[in-house]
Design a protein around this motif. Structure first.
Motif, mmCIF file in Angstrom:
data_model
loop_
_atom_site.group_PDB
_atom_site.id
_atom_site.type_symbol
_atom_site.label_atom_id
_atom_site.label_comp_id
_atom_site.label_asym_id
_atom_site.label_seq_id
_atom_site.Cartn_x
_atom_site.Cartn_y
_atom_site.Cartn_z
ATOM 1 N N GLN A 152 0.828 -1.194 0.000
ATOM 2 C CA GLN A 152 0.000 0.000 0.000
ATOM 3 C C GLN A 152 0.866 1.249 0.000
ATOM 4 O OE1 GLN A 152 -2.595 -0.593 3.419
ATOM 5 N NE2 GLN A 152 -4.175 -1.417 2.094
ATOM 6 N N THR A 153 0.224 2.374 -0.322
ATOM 7 C CA THR A 153 0.908 3.664 -0.322
ATOM 8 C C THR A 153 0.125 4.618 0.580
ATOM 9 O OG1 THR A 153 -0.369 4.582 -2.173
ATOM 10 C CG2 THR A 153 1.553 3.248 -2.738
ATOM 11 N N THR A 154 0.609 5.850 0.676
ATOM 12 C CA THR A 154 -0.090 6.833 1.510
ATOM 13 C C THR A 154 -1.442 7.232 0.919
ATOM 14 O OG1 THR A 154 1.161 8.593 0.413
ATOM 15 C CG2 THR A 154 1.990 7.814 2.528
ATOM 16 N N SER A 155 -1.741 6.807 -0.308
ATOM 17 C CA SER A 155 -3.050 7.121 -0.887
ATOM 18 C C SER A 155 -4.152 6.254 -0.292
ATOM 19 C CB SER A 155 -3.028 6.940 -2.411
ATOM 20 O OG SER A 155 -2.842 5.573 -2.752
ATOM 21 N N ASN A 156 -3.785 5.146 0.366
ATOM 22 C CA ASN A 156 -4.835 4.291 0.931
ATOM 23 C C ASN A 156 -4.502 3.720 2.305
ATOM 24 O OD1 ASN A 156 -2.909 2.391 0.170
ATOM 25 N ND2 ASN A 156 -4.059 1.715 -1.628
ATOM 26 N N GLN A 157 -3.358 4.123 2.891
ATOM 27 C CA GLN A 157 -3.016 3.601 4.212
ATOM 28 C C GLN A 157 -2.078 4.538 4.952
ATOM 29 O OE1 GLN A 157 -0.003 2.352 6.570
ATOM 30 N NE2 GLN A 157 0.444 1.253 4.676
ATOM 31 N N TRP A 158 -2.475 4.878 6.182
ATOM 32 C CA TRP A 158 -1.595 5.610 7.094
ATOM 33 C C TRP A 158 -1.592 4.877 8.430
ATOM 34 C CZ3 TRP A 158 1.490 10.001 6.823
ATOM 35 C CH2 TRP A 158 1.464 10.705 5.609
ATOM 36 N N VAL A 159 -0.542 5.084 9.173
ATOM 37 C CA VAL A 159 -0.488 4.518 10.517
ATOM 38 C C VAL A 159 -0.208 5.651 11.495
ATOM 39 C CG1 VAL A 159 1.978 3.936 10.350
ATOM 40 C CG2 VAL A 159 0.530 2.723 11.981
ATOM 41 N N PHE A 160 -0.902 5.629 12.628
ATOM 42 C CA PHE A 160 -0.695 6.640 13.661
ATOM 43 C C PHE A 160 -0.039 5.987 14.877
ATOM 44 C CE2 PHE A 160 -3.368 8.913 10.930
ATOM 45 C CZ PHE A 160 -3.434 10.242 11.321
ATOM 46 N N TYR A 161 0.929 6.683 15.431
ATOM 47 C CA TYR A 161 1.552 6.274 16.685
ATOM 48 C C TYR A 161 1.096 7.291 17.733
ATOM 49 C CZ TYR A 161 4.421 3.667 13.406
ATOM 50 O OH TYR A 161 4.840 2.839 12.393
ATOM 51 N N GLY A 162 0.025 6.941 18.457
ATOM 52 C CA GLY A 162 -0.627 7.952 19.277
ATOM 53 C C GLY A 162 -1.321 8.937 18.350
ATOM 54 N N ASN A 163 -0.902 10.201 18.389
ATOM 55 C CA ASN A 163 -1.471 11.216 17.490
ATOM 56 C C ASN A 163 -0.538 11.591 16.357
ATOM 57 O OD1 ASN A 163 -3.884 11.520 18.992
ATOM 58 N ND2 ASN A 163 -2.812 12.807 20.479
ATOM 59 N N SER A 164 0.591 10.882 16.233
ATOM 60 C CA SER A 164 1.580 11.225 15.204
ATOM 61 C C SER A 164 1.422 10.325 13.987
ATOM 62 C CB SER A 164 3.002 11.083 15.772
ATOM 63 O OG SER A 164 3.174 11.922 16.889
ATOM 64 N N PRO A 165 1.129 10.919 12.801
ATOM 65 C CA PRO A 165 0.962 10.097 11.597
ATOM 66 C C PRO A 165 2.300 9.600 11.068
ATOM 67 C CG PRO A 165 0.764 12.420 11.053
ATOM 68 C CD PRO A 165 0.882 12.341 12.548
ATOM 69 N N GLY A 166 2.270 8.419 10.467
ATOM 70 C CA GLY A 166 3.463 7.849 9.871
ATOM 71 C C GLY A 166 3.076 6.909 8.740
ATOM 72 N N PHE A 167 4.053 6.154 8.238
ATOM 73 C CA PHE A 167 3.786 5.228 7.140
ATOM 74 C C PHE A 167 4.673 4.009 7.280
ATOM 75 C CE2 PHE A 167 4.598 3.751 2.735
ATOM 76 C CZ PHE A 167 3.317 3.334 2.448
ATOM 77 N N GLN A 168 4.074 2.824 7.044
ATOM 78 C CA GLN A 168 4.817 1.571 7.024
ATOM 79 C C GLN A 168 4.922 1.112 5.571
ATOM 80 O OE1 GLN A 168 6.407 -0.244 9.149
ATOM 81 N NE2 GLN A 168 5.598 0.066 11.210
ATOM 82 N N ALA A 169 6.119 1.215 5.010
ATOM 83 C CA ALA A 169 6.296 0.980 3.582
ATOM 84 C C ALA A 169 6.085 -0.466 3.167
ATOM 85 C CB ALA A 169 7.682 1.442 3.154
ATOM 86 N N ASN A 170 6.249 -1.411 4.075
ATOM 87 C CA ASN A 170 6.179 -2.823 3.698
ATOM 88 C C ASN A 170 4.856 -3.477 4.076
ATOM 89 O OD1 ASN A 170 6.829 -2.477 6.375
ATOM 90 N ND2 ASN A 170 8.090 -4.319 6.520
ATOM 91 N N VAL A 171 3.809 -2.692 4.312
ATOM 92 C CA VAL A 171 2.486 -3.236 4.612
ATOM 93 C C VAL A 171 1.702 -3.405 3.311
ATOM 94 C CG1 VAL A 171 0.303 -2.861 5.813
ATOM 95 C CG2 VAL A 171 2.449 -2.197 6.902
ATOM 96 N N TYR A 172 1.194 -4.613 3.090
ATOM 97 C CA TYR A 172 0.375 -4.862 1.906
ATOM 98 C C TYR A 172 -1.093 -4.592 2.260
ATOM 99 C CZ TYR A 172 4.352 -6.683 -0.691
ATOM 100 O OH TYR A 172 5.551 -6.797 -1.361
ATOM 101 N N ASP A 173 -2.017 -5.063 1.423
ATOM 102 C CA ASP A 173 -3.424 -4.720 1.612
ATOM 103 C C ASP A 173 -3.985 -5.309 2.899
ATOM 104 O OD1 ASP A 173 -4.073 -3.247 -0.854
ATOM 105 O OD2 ASP A 173 -3.572 -5.135 -1.844
#
Length: 221
Positions: A152-173
């Motif tokens: 996935q990309t940031t167009s369909n998946q974000w991850v939050f650590y508490g209130n801080s947004p981030g991205f996990q590059a190796n997460v699939y659907d």
């Protein structure tokens, strides 16, 4: 008789609104179709994934199915959060909705995943793009991902650590389904409802002020 009819109609309407999402149609379907890719921590106070979904019409959202790994069980608490979309990203500053709920049922899927079903009290969303997270309360339950054609990309998946947004590059659907009823009718926002109520109140007050008392005179011949 009329009173009984009205009571029956009101009861039927209440029942229709409170009906669980288990029988509602699937309006967003991300049932895994590829190979199992991984199991990810997804809990409220830690790593918390949001997925994007699009609605083409106004819809009453009634439930969410998460394809889960680890330990999941009926009655387990979850936190549901919905964010609006801002420029292709979730609103980082606030949630449109946030509430607690529980897992109502567990269904088998494959050797890696179980389908954990959560039924909501219905809430209405207009057509558009939104972001949703259904997170567990502990790290023992996880959200499973599948290779349906690449990560996935940031167009369909974000991850939050508490209130801080981030991205996990190796997460699939991530596997999930959203259930509800398409209404196709624009539902007024809370602010619009408030304006309508104030408007009706003003009209009623005006009519009361304009009411002219009727006078009668008795003429004797």
């Amino acid at each position: 008789m009329r009173r009984n009819i009205f009571k029956g109609a009101a009861a039927a309407a209440t029942l229709a609104l409170s009906a669980g999402g288990a029988n509602a149609a699937v309006v967003v379907d991300q049932t895994p179709s590829g190979t199992f890719n991984g199991s990810w921590f997804n809990y409220s106070s830690g790593q918390n994934f949001y997925v994007a979904f699009d609605l083409s019409e106004a819809t009453n959202i009634k439930g969410f199915d998460i394809f889960a790994g680890g330990t999941v069980q009926v009655g387990q608490s979850v936190t549901v959060r919905v964010k609006t979309d801002v420029g292709g990203n979730p609103n980082f500053d606030s949630n449109l909705l946030e509430f607690g709920d529980t897992i109502e049922r567990i269904d088998p899927f494959d050797t890696n995943s179980q389908i954990a079903g959560v039924d909501f009290n219905p809430f209405a969303l207009q057509a558009g793009r939104y972001w949703m997270s259904v997170s567990f309360q502990t790290a023992i339950s996880r959200w499973n991902s599948y290779d349906n054609g690449g990560p996935q990309t940031t167009s369909n998946q974000w991850v939050f650590y508490g209130n801080s947004p981030g991205f996990q590059a190796n997460v699939y659907d991530l596997g999930y389904r959203i259930r509800g009823d398409v209404t196709g009718v624009a539902v007024p926002e809370p602010g619009t409802w408030a304006m309508l109520i104030l408007g009706f109140g003003a009209v009623g007050a005006g009519l009361r002020k304009r009411r002219v008392p009727m006078r009668f005179s008795l003429t004797t011949g």
